[in-house]
Write a protein that holds these residues in place. Structure first.
Motif, PDB file in Angstrom:
ATOM      1  N   GLY A  87      42.241  15.115  42.485  1.00  0.00           N
ATOM      2  CA  GLY A  87      41.023  15.773  42.646  1.00  0.00           C
ATOM      3  C   GLY A  87      40.135  15.720  42.039  1.00  0.00           C
ATOM      4  N   LYS A  88      40.369  16.237  40.330  1.00  0.00           N
ATOM      5  CA  LYS A  88      39.754  16.474  39.175  1.00  0.00           C
ATOM      6  C   LYS A  88      39.396  14.546  39.170  1.00  0.00           C
ATOM      7  CE  LYS A  88      39.937  17.490  34.174  1.00  0.00           C
ATOM      8  NZ  LYS A  88      41.167  18.530  32.972  1.00  0.00           N
ATOM      9  N   ALA A  93      34.054  11.572  38.203  1.00  0.00           N
ATOM     10  CA  ALA A  93      33.315  10.691  39.114  1.00  0.00           C
ATOM     11  C   ALA A  93      32.094  10.932  39.177  1.00  0.00           C
ATOM     12  CB  ALA A  93      34.268   9.792  39.962  1.00  0.00           C
ATOM     13  N   ILE A  94      32.476  11.573  40.405  1.00  0.00           N
ATOM     14  CA  ILE A  94      30.719  11.706  40.595  1.00  0.00           C
ATOM     15  C   ILE A  94      30.190  12.727  40.023  1.00  0.00           C
ATOM     16  CG2 ILE A  94      30.519  13.278  42.752  1.00  0.00           C
ATOM     17  CD1 ILE A  94      33.040  12.940  44.144  1.00  0.00           C
ATOM     18  N   ILE A  95      30.476  13.217  39.478  1.00  0.00           N
ATOM     19  CA  ILE A  95      29.365  13.952  38.494  1.00  0.00           C
ATOM     20  C   ILE A  95      28.453  13.650  37.631  1.00  0.00           C
ATOM     21  CG2 ILE A  95      29.247  15.882  37.145  1.00  0.00           C
ATOM     22  CD1 ILE A  95      29.816  16.967  39.288  1.00  0.00           C
ATOM     23  N   LEU A 100      23.382   9.629  40.042  1.00  0.00           N
ATOM     24  CA  LEU A 100      23.357  11.137  40.223  1.00  0.00           C
ATOM     25  C   LEU A 100      22.773  11.765  38.669  1.00  0.00           C
ATOM     26  CD1 LEU A 100      26.320  11.426  42.711  1.00  0.00           C
ATOM     27  CD2 LEU A 100      23.931  11.148  43.273  1.00  0.00           C
ATOM     28  N   GLN A 101      23.429  11.717  37.601  1.00  0.00           N
ATOM     29  CA  GLN A 101      22.284  12.380  36.752  1.00  0.00           C
ATOM     30  C   GLN A 101      20.949  12.604  36.492  1.00  0.00           C
ATOM     31  OE1 GLN A 101      24.660  13.010  34.738  1.00  0.00           O
ATOM     32  NE2 GLN A 101      26.098  11.906  35.608  1.00  0.00           N
ATOM     33  N   GLU A 102      19.974  12.671  37.231  1.00  0.00           N
ATOM     34  CA  GLU A 102      18.493  13.197  37.000  1.00  0.00           C
ATOM     35  C   GLU A 102      18.943  13.372  38.958  1.00  0.00           C
ATOM     36  OE1 GLU A 102      16.822  12.769  35.087  1.00  0.00           O
ATOM     37  OE2 GLU A 102      18.508  11.203  33.875  1.00  0.00           O
ATOM     38  N   ILE A 103      19.368  14.128  39.286  1.00  0.00           N
ATOM     39  CA  ILE A 103      19.768  14.786  40.842  1.00  0.00           C
ATOM     40  C   ILE A 103      19.038  15.992  40.662  1.00  0.00           C
ATOM     41  CG2 ILE A 103      20.673  15.348  42.921  1.00  0.00           C
ATOM     42  CD1 ILE A 103      19.577  12.613  42.774  1.00  0.00           C
ATOM     43  N   GLU A 104      18.222  16.562  41.134  1.00  0.00           N
ATOM     44  CA  GLU A 104      18.088  18.397  41.023  1.00  0.00           C
ATOM     45  C   GLU A 104      19.225  19.139  41.294  1.00  0.00           C
ATOM     46  OE1 GLU A 104      14.236  20.010  42.460  1.00  0.00           O
ATOM     47  OE2 GLU A 104      13.508  18.528  41.791  1.00  0.00           O
ATOM     48  N   GLY A 105      19.684  18.864  42.603  1.00  0.00           N
ATOM     49  CA  GLY A 105      20.739  19.121  42.817  1.00  0.00           C
ATOM     50  C   GLY A 105      21.860  19.012  43.841  1.00  0.00           C
ATOM     51  N   LEU A 106      23.183  19.211  43.107  1.00  0.00           N
ATOM     52  CA  LEU A 106      24.190  18.095  44.270  1.00  0.00           C
ATOM     53  C   LEU A 106      25.003  19.418  45.403  1.00  0.00           C
ATOM     54  CD1 LEU A 106      25.783  16.212  45.035  1.00  0.00           C
ATOM     55  CD2 LEU A 106      27.547  16.323  42.745  1.00  0.00           C
ATOM     56  N   ILE A 107      24.911  19.601  46.852  1.00  0.00           N
ATOM     57  CA  ILE A 107      25.299  20.445  47.876  1.00  0.00           C
ATOM     58  C   ILE A 107      26.431  19.918  48.097  1.00  0.00           C
ATOM     59  CG2 ILE A 107      24.580  21.277  49.535  1.00  0.00           C
ATOM     60  CD1 ILE A 107      21.461  20.311  48.870  1.00  0.00           C
ATOM     61  N   LEU A 108      27.860  20.879  48.140  1.00  0.00           N
ATOM     62  CA  LEU A 108      28.720  20.386  49.459  1.00  0.00           C
ATOM     63  C   LEU A 108      28.960  21.958  49.745  1.00  0.00           C
ATOM     64  CD1 LEU A 108      31.022  21.769  48.011  1.00  0.00           C
ATOM     65  CD2 LEU A 108      31.122  20.266  46.345  1.00  0.00           C
ATOM     66  N   PHE A 109      29.507  21.468  50.879  1.00  0.00           N
ATOM     67  CA  PHE A 109      29.997  22.302  52.580  1.00  0.00           C
ATOM     68  C   PHE A 109      31.564  22.728  51.687  1.00  0.00           C
ATOM     69  CE2 PHE A 109      26.956  19.950  53.996  1.00  0.00           C
ATOM     70  CZ  PHE A 109      25.497  21.638  54.713  1.00  0.00           C
ATOM     71  N   GLN A 119      33.804  25.554  41.863  1.00  0.00           N
ATOM     72  CA  GLN A 119      33.473  26.230  40.547  1.00  0.00           C
ATOM     73  C   GLN A 119      33.308  25.641  39.426  1.00  0.00           C
ATOM     74  OE1 GLN A 119      35.026  29.913  41.581  1.00  0.00           O
ATOM     75  NE2 GLN A 119      32.764  30.203  42.312  1.00  0.00           N
ATOM     76  N   LYS A 120      34.970  24.931  39.166  1.00  0.00           N
ATOM     77  CA  LYS A 120      34.820  23.985  37.897  1.00  0.00           C
ATOM     78  C   LYS A 120      33.722  22.984  37.294  1.00  0.00           C
ATOM     79  CE  LYS A 120      39.611  24.487  38.327  1.00  0.00           C
ATOM     80  NZ  LYS A 120      41.408  23.565  38.947  1.00  0.00           N
ATOM     81  N   TRP A 121      32.924  22.623  38.267  1.00  0.00           N
ATOM     82  CA  TRP A 121      31.892  21.930  38.451  1.00  0.00           C
ATOM     83  C   TRP A 121      30.328  22.817  38.179  1.00  0.00           C
ATOM     84  CZ3 TRP A 121      36.680  20.356  39.721  1.00  0.00           C
ATOM     85  CH2 TRP A 121      37.055  19.557  39.356  1.00  0.00           C
ATOM     86  N   GLY A 122      31.139  23.855  38.072  1.00  0.00           N
ATOM     87  CA  GLY A 122      29.398  24.132  38.479  1.00  0.00           C
ATOM     88  C   GLY A 122      28.819  24.532  39.504  1.00  0.00           C
TER      89      GLY A 122
END
Length: 152
Positions: A87-88, A93-95, A100-109, A119-122
């Motif tokens: 999972g880490k 790899a996603i982060i 995705l480096q210029e995206i203002e916000g990455l959202i998940l449910f 939370q470990k990834w902000g």
């Protein structure tokens, strides 16, 4: 074991993904033709496979406009490979994905019990200014159940 990070799935891996979805509460019941269509219309795929057998070990997909928002969906690790750090590896790899480096916000449910993991990834929790709203496409019990479980 160090898995390989991949951005496309083979036909065999798509079938494995369909099987993997059956072990989840949110994707149980997904059918192969629908999963294939979903993959065709996902902007990014970040997945993990075994380096020699090519077996699918983990999966995620992202929908994005590449500027303002990206939404992370279907983060899942194969049951017998959980608690091994995959999972880490998948989240890193996603982060760190270049698109995705210029995206203002990455959202998940996610459900409350996995909030500490994200939370470990902000990622941070619920906003007092935003509410998740879902409009099911059809009036079926399955869609209503899934929508209800996402809202809880």
């Amino acid at each position: 074991m160090k898995p390989e990070i991949i951005d496309h799935l083979s036909e065999k891996q798509i079938q494995e993904l369909c099987q993997l979805f059956q072990s989840t509460w949110w994707a149980k019941g997904r059918k192969l033709p629908d999963v294939q269509r979903m993959l065709n219309h996902s902007d990014l795929i970040v997945a993990l496979c075994h380096h020699s057998s090519r077996q699918l070990l983990g999966f995620s997909r992202i929908l994005t406009d590449y500027v303002y928002r990206a939404i992370l969906f279907d983060v899942v690790i194969r049951d017998n490979y959980r608690q091994q750090g995959l999972g880490k590896i998948l989240m890193e790899a996603i982060i760190n994905h270049p698109d995705l480096q210029e995206i203002e916000g990455l959202i998940l449910f996610c459900q409350p019990e996995v909030i500490p993991f994200y939370q470990k990834w902000g990622f941070w929790g619920k906003s007092d200014r935003l509410e998740i709203m879902i409009r099911p496409a059809a009036e079926t019990e399955l869609l209503q159940e899934k929508a209800g479980s996402l809202m809880n």
